[in-house]
Design a protein around this motif. Structure first.
Motif, PDB file in Angstrom:
ATOM      1  N   ASP A   1      11.641  14.474   4.405  1.00 45.33           N
ATOM      2  CA  ASP A   1      12.955  14.572   3.763  1.00 45.33           C
ATOM      3  C   ASP A   1      13.724  13.258   3.856  1.00 45.33           C
ATOM      4  O   ASP A   1      14.956  13.244   3.788  1.00 45.33           O
ATOM      5  N   SER A   2      13.010  12.174   4.006  1.00 41.29           N
ATOM      6  CA  SER A   2      13.675  10.876   4.195  1.00 41.29           C
ATOM      7  C   SER A   2      14.308  10.353   2.911  1.00 41.29           C
ATOM      8  O   SER A   2      15.125   9.437   2.942  1.00 41.29           O
ATOM      9  N   GLY A   3      13.914  10.921   1.777  1.00 37.23           N
ATOM     10  CA  GLY A   3      14.432  10.435   0.503  1.00 37.23           C
ATOM     11  C   GLY A   3      13.482   9.474  -0.180  1.00 37.23           C
ATOM     12  O   GLY A   3      13.577   9.245  -1.385  1.00 37.23           O
ATOM     13  N   GLU A   4      12.565   8.897   0.572  1.00 35.89           N
ATOM     14  CA  GLU A   4      11.548   8.014   0.016  1.00 35.89           C
ATOM     15  C   GLU A   4      10.316   8.828  -0.350  1.00 35.89           C
ATOM     16  O   GLU A   4       9.787   9.576   0.462  1.00 35.89           O
ATOM     17  N   GLU A   5       9.862   8.670  -1.593  1.00 36.55           N
ATOM     18  CA  GLU A   5       8.694   9.434  -2.031  1.00 36.55           C
ATOM     19  C   GLU A   5       7.401   8.911  -1.414  1.00 36.55           C
ATOM     20  O   GLU A   5       6.461   9.662  -1.167  1.00 36.55           O
ATOM     21  N   TYR A   6       7.372   7.586  -1.155  1.00 36.86           N
ATOM     22  CA  TYR A   6       6.167   6.971  -0.605  1.00 36.86           C
ATOM     23  C   TYR A   6       6.486   6.112   0.615  1.00 36.86           C
ATOM     24  O   TYR A   6       7.539   5.491   0.693  1.00 36.86           O
ATOM     25  N   ASP A   7       5.540   6.073   1.547  1.00 38.09           N
ATOM     26  CA  ASP A   7       5.559   5.047   2.587  1.00 38.09           C
ATOM     27  C   ASP A   7       4.940   3.792   1.990  1.00 38.09           C
ATOM     28  O   ASP A   7       3.891   3.855   1.347  1.00 38.09           O
ATOM     29  N   LYS A   8       5.564   2.644   2.209  1.00 38.51           N
ATOM     30  CA  LYS A   8       5.084   1.392   1.630  1.00 38.51           C
ATOM     31  C   LYS A   8       4.753   0.424   2.758  1.00 38.51           C
ATOM     32  O   LYS A   8       5.612   0.084   3.568  1.00 38.51           O
ATOM     33  N   THR A   9       3.512  -0.009   2.791  1.00 41.95           N
ATOM     34  CA  THR A   9       3.044  -0.918   3.832  1.00 41.95           C
ATOM     35  C   THR A   9       2.656  -2.248   3.205  1.00 41.95           C
ATOM     36  O   THR A   9       1.805  -2.287   2.311  1.00 41.95           O
ATOM     37  N   ASN A  10       3.275  -3.318   3.644  1.00 40.45           N
ATOM     38  CA  ASN A  10       2.920  -4.641   3.135  1.00 40.45           C
ATOM     39  C   ASN A  10       1.517  -5.025   3.597  1.00 40.45           C
ATOM     40  O   ASN A  10       1.094  -4.673   4.707  1.00 40.45           O
ATOM     41  N   TYR A  11       0.817  -5.764   2.747  1.00 43.82           N
ATOM     42  CA  TYR A  11      -0.504  -6.263   3.134  1.00 43.82           C
ATOM     43  C   TYR A  11      -0.677  -7.688   2.637  1.00 43.82           C
ATOM     44  O   TYR A  11      -0.024  -8.126   1.689  1.00 43.82           O
ATOM     45  N   GLU A  12      -1.571  -8.427   3.282  1.00 37.43           N
ATOM     46  CA  GLU A  12      -1.926  -9.778   2.852  1.00 37.43           C
ATOM     47  C   GLU A  12      -3.433  -9.963   3.012  1.00 37.43           C
ATOM     48  O   GLU A  12      -3.997  -9.635   4.058  1.00 37.43           O
ATOM     49  N   LEU A  13      -4.067 -10.493   1.969  1.00 39.01           N
ATOM     50  CA  LEU A  13      -5.493 -10.779   2.005  1.00 39.01           C
ATOM     51  C   LEU A  13      -5.698 -12.270   1.790  1.00 39.01           C
ATOM     52  O   LEU A  13      -5.389 -12.794   0.715  1.00 39.01           O
ATOM     53  N   ASN A  14      -6.183 -12.963   2.817  1.00 42.70           N
ATOM     54  CA  ASN A  14      -6.478 -14.386   2.706  1.00 42.70           C
ATOM     55  C   ASN A  14      -7.717 -14.557   1.832  1.00 42.70           C
ATOM     56  O   ASN A  14      -8.798 -14.053   2.162  1.00 42.70           O
TER      57      ASN A  14
ATOM     58  N   LEU B   1       0.855  -1.182   0.000  1.00 43.86           N
ATOM     59  CA  LEU B   1       0.000   0.000   0.000  1.00 43.86           C
ATOM     60  C   LEU B   1       0.893   1.235   0.000  1.00 43.86           C
ATOM     61  O   LEU B   1       1.776   1.368   0.847  1.00 43.86           O
ATOM     62  N   TYR B   2       0.666   2.124  -0.952  1.00 37.88           N
ATOM     63  CA  TYR B   2       1.510   3.313  -1.106  1.00 37.88           C
ATOM     64  C   TYR B   2       0.796   4.554  -0.564  1.00 37.88           C
ATOM     65  O   TYR B   2      -0.381   4.790  -0.850  1.00 37.88           O
ATOM     66  N   ASP B   3       1.539   5.333   0.214  1.00 38.77           N
ATOM     67  CA  ASP B   3       1.062   6.628   0.694  1.00 38.77           C
ATOM     68  C   ASP B   3       2.185   7.641   0.515  1.00 38.77           C
ATOM     69  O   ASP B   3       3.328   7.379   0.910  1.00 38.77           O
ATOM     70  N   TRP B   4       1.847   8.778  -0.068  1.00 44.04           N
ATOM     71  CA  TRP B   4       2.865   9.795  -0.322  1.00 44.04           C
ATOM     72  C   TRP B   4       3.508  10.241   0.980  1.00 44.04           C
ATOM     73  O   TRP B   4       2.834  10.489   1.987  1.00 44.04           O
ATOM     74  N   ASN B   5       4.823  10.343   0.944  1.00 43.15           N
ATOM     75  CA  ASN B   5       5.595  10.672   2.129  1.00 43.15           C
ATOM     76  C   ASN B   5       6.070  12.117   2.032  1.00 43.15           C
ATOM     77  O   ASN B   5       6.941  12.446   1.236  1.00 43.15           O
ATOM     78  N   ASN B   6       5.499  12.969   2.860  1.00 42.11           N
ATOM     79  CA  ASN B   6       5.861  14.392   2.844  1.00 42.11           C
ATOM     80  C   ASN B   6       6.978  14.642   3.856  1.00 42.11           C
ATOM     81  O   ASN B   6       6.820  15.324   4.855  1.00 42.11           O
TER      82      ASN B   6
END
Length: 210
Positions: free
Chosen positions: A156-169, A149-154
């Motif tokens: 200065d970490s250098g990463e444009e997006y926060d990325k959260t792993n997900y799993e759907l059974n 799951l991508y969310d824009w990261n506002n």
């Protein structure tokens, strides 16, 4: 009428007149795709879907050669569910980014922030508001839909997006993400043993000092 093997036909142009059709609905401009549907009793109707006829059109039989998922290239990336016995689409899903199939049982339609799960044409389960900027890197492994799951990261970490792993059974339809995926087993018995040893040593030290 016997069952029609192919109860739809993509037309080059929308019909100019009713010409015996029950209805001619939807988008009927040159930037749309008119499709003719034939009901089991032989009656016909036409619906114009947003999209360009020169580009990809995908039609998936969802059930009984009656319910169909229709995908076209259009401005909102809209997918349509059609019942040929019912005039006009019975459902529309916008902003589709990806479609996955699982064991001929489920069709998963992913959008920028939600997942639509189709098991029956008239019964769609939605998992909504998962993120803001896209569901990506999706794949199915051992009956589990996995991705990020991508969310824009506002920041200065250098990463444009926060990325959260997900799993759907895909059997239980239970979704877990982020920290919920961490499986750290706490060795309760070991902790109890170590605690008992510590307590024993503590009292032994007290007895020795006396």
């Amino acid at each position: 009428m016997t069952e029609n093997k192919n109860p739809y036909k993509i037309l080059k142009f929308p019909p100019a007149y009713m010409d015996g059709y029950l209805a001619i609905n939807g988008c009927l401009s040159e930037y749309c795709i008119p499709i003719e549907f034939t009901k089991n009793n032989g009656e016909k109707w036409v619906y114009g879907f947003h999209g360009e006829i020169e580009k990809e059109i995908k039609i998936i039989d969802l059930k009984d050669n009656r319910y169909f998922l229709i995908s076209t290239i259009n401005e909102l990336n809209t997918n349509y569910i059609v019942d040929i016995e019912t005039i006009n689409p019975i459902n529309e899903i916008d902003y589709v980014t990806e479609k996955l199939e699982f064991n001929n049982e489920l069709i998963l339609i992913l959008s920028s922030n939600s997942i639509a799960i189709i098991k029956e044409p008239n019964e769609i389960k939605y998992i909504e508001n998962l993120c803001w900027d896209g569901i990506r890197n999706n794949r199915i492994e051992n009956g589990v839909l996995k991705g990020q799951l991508y969310d824009w990261n506002n920041s200065d970490s250098g990463e444009e997006y926060d990325k959260t792993n997900y799993e759907l059974n895909l059997k239980t339809l239970i979704l877990r993400k982020g920290k919920e995926l961490e499986h750290k087993k706490v060795p309760i018995k070991k902790m109890e043993v170590e605690k008992a040893k510590a307590e024993k040593q503590k009292w032994w030290k007290i007895w020795k000092t006396e």
